[in-house]
Enzyme design. Structure first.
Site, PDB file in Angstrom:
ATOM      1  N   GLU A 232       0.921  -1.187  -0.118  1.00 20.34           N
ATOM      2  CA  GLU A 232      -0.076  -0.015   0.047  1.00 20.34           C
ATOM      3  C   GLU A 232       0.799   1.206   0.143  1.00 20.34           C
ATOM      4  O   GLU A 232       2.070   1.173   0.540  1.00 20.34           O
ATOM      5  CB  GLU A 232      -1.023   0.033   1.116  1.00 20.34           C
ATOM      6  CG  GLU A 232      -0.304  -0.180   2.660  1.00 20.34           C
ATOM      7  CD  GLU A 232      -1.081  -0.291   3.973  1.00 20.34           C
ATOM      8  OE1 GLU A 232      -1.948   0.539   3.882  1.00 20.34           O
ATOM      9  OE2 GLU A 232      -1.141  -1.326   4.469  1.00 20.34           O
ATOM     10  N   TRP A 233       0.310   2.596  -0.614  1.00 20.96           N
ATOM     11  CA  TRP A 233       0.995   3.629  -0.570  1.00 20.96           C
ATOM     12  C   TRP A 233       1.076   3.956   1.146  1.00 20.96           C
ATOM     13  O   TRP A 233       0.070   3.782   1.815  1.00 20.96           O
ATOM     14  CB  TRP A 233       0.340   4.720  -1.433  1.00 20.96           C
ATOM     15  CG  TRP A 233       0.264   4.396  -2.599  1.00 20.96           C
ATOM     16  CD1 TRP A 233      -1.011   4.240  -3.535  1.00 20.96           C
ATOM     17  CD2 TRP A 233       1.298   4.132  -3.635  1.00 20.96           C
ATOM     18  NE1 TRP A 233      -0.654   4.048  -4.788  1.00 20.96           N
ATOM     19  CE2 TRP A 233       0.835   3.955  -4.828  1.00 20.96           C
ATOM     20  CE3 TRP A 233       2.703   3.788  -3.386  1.00 20.96           C
ATOM     21  CZ2 TRP A 233       1.513   3.630  -5.992  1.00 20.96           C
ATOM     22  CZ3 TRP A 233       3.460   3.410  -4.612  1.00 20.96           C
ATOM     23  CH2 TRP A 233       2.924   3.441  -5.817  1.00 20.96           C
TER      24      TRP A 233
END
Length: 266
Positions: A151-152
């Site tokens: 995930e960012w």
């Protein structure tokens, strides 16, 4: 003769019956000791109004934890309906979660199937991160497959790099292949809607997915992409756990869960 005919009929019916191994809760599903509470309905401090595909229609629920959950009362959590746990182990190439060892040991002691997960860091090569995970997570055949959390992380104080999609997928492949060779199990991929879309993961197949979707069923957010686990809230209330809790479901019936465990915890 009548008894023999009856036995033959039962055998034929059994041979013709089918089980939907990846389906929501079925009223006829049988109970199993691997399921703490069948189809629990946890409270939530910020509940979503589910129009369809409500998570409590699924039989098997679990949680995920890290150092932020500190000491969990696992017997209480299990009694409330937690049937599995994902436990943060590592991040990047040099960070080890301070509560991993406690969570790892206590879930096993309380009969809760668990998996270790690694939070990916975009400023360290994938091979370095894979070796760091292997260094800190013991081989345990009774554990569920390891997890790669993709995930960012725009709030990171040290790394806000956002590689292009092709680089992301290549790095994922490197990590996943190294970890699979070491543990002998196909890793699970955890991701969020934005990361999934940004990096074209709809075409990145061959691995089981654990999808985050707290404002709609995964089929609304990820289309037809298959998933094995669904994280449906980050604000749940679980007895035995302090504060807000992540809660997940297994995408299948109790029978499917038992089958999945047999295939993935040995």
């Amino acid at each position: 003769m009548r008894r023999l005919a009856g036995l033959i009929m039962l055998a034929l019916l059994g041979a013709c019956s089918t089980v939907d191994d990846l389906s929501p809760l079925s009223p006829s599903a049988s109970s199993s000791p691997t399921v703490a509470v069948r189809a629990p309905r946890f409270a939530d401090s910020k509940p979503h109004e589910w129009e369809s595909g409500a998570p409590w229609n699924y039989a098997v629920h679990g949680t995920d934890v890290s150092k932020y959950q500190t000491s969990v009362d696992w017997p209480a959590a299990r009694a409330s309906g937690i049937s599995f746990a994902f436990i943060k182990a590592t991040e990047g190439g040099d960070r080890f979660d301070g509560y991993f060892s406690e969570h790892w040991a206590r879930t096993k002691a309380n009969g809760i199937p668990r998996a270790a997960y690694h939070f990916y860091y975009f400023c360290t090569p994938a091979a370095v991160q894979a070796r760091w995970f292997i260094r800190n997570v013991p081989v345990d055949r009774s554990a569920m497959p390891p997890v790669l959390d993709m995930e960012w992380n725009p709030q990171s104080p040290t790394c806000r790099l956002r590689p292009d999609a092709a680089t992301v997928r290549a790095e994922m492949t490197t990590f996943l292949e190294i970890v699979e060779r070491h543990y002998g199990k196909k890793p699970i991929i955890y991701t969020s809607v934005d990361f999934f879309d940004d990096n074209g993961l709809s075409g990145f197949r061959g691995y089981p997915y654990w999808l985050r979707s707290v404002a709609g069923h995964p089929r609304e957010k990820y289309g037809s992409h298959p998933f094995t686990f669904w994280q449906y809230t980050g604000t749940g209330i679980v007895p035995g756990m302090t504060g807000k809790s992540d809660i997940n479901v297994f995408n299948g019936s109790e029978a499917a869960w038992n089958k999945w465990l047999r295939q993935n915890t040995r």
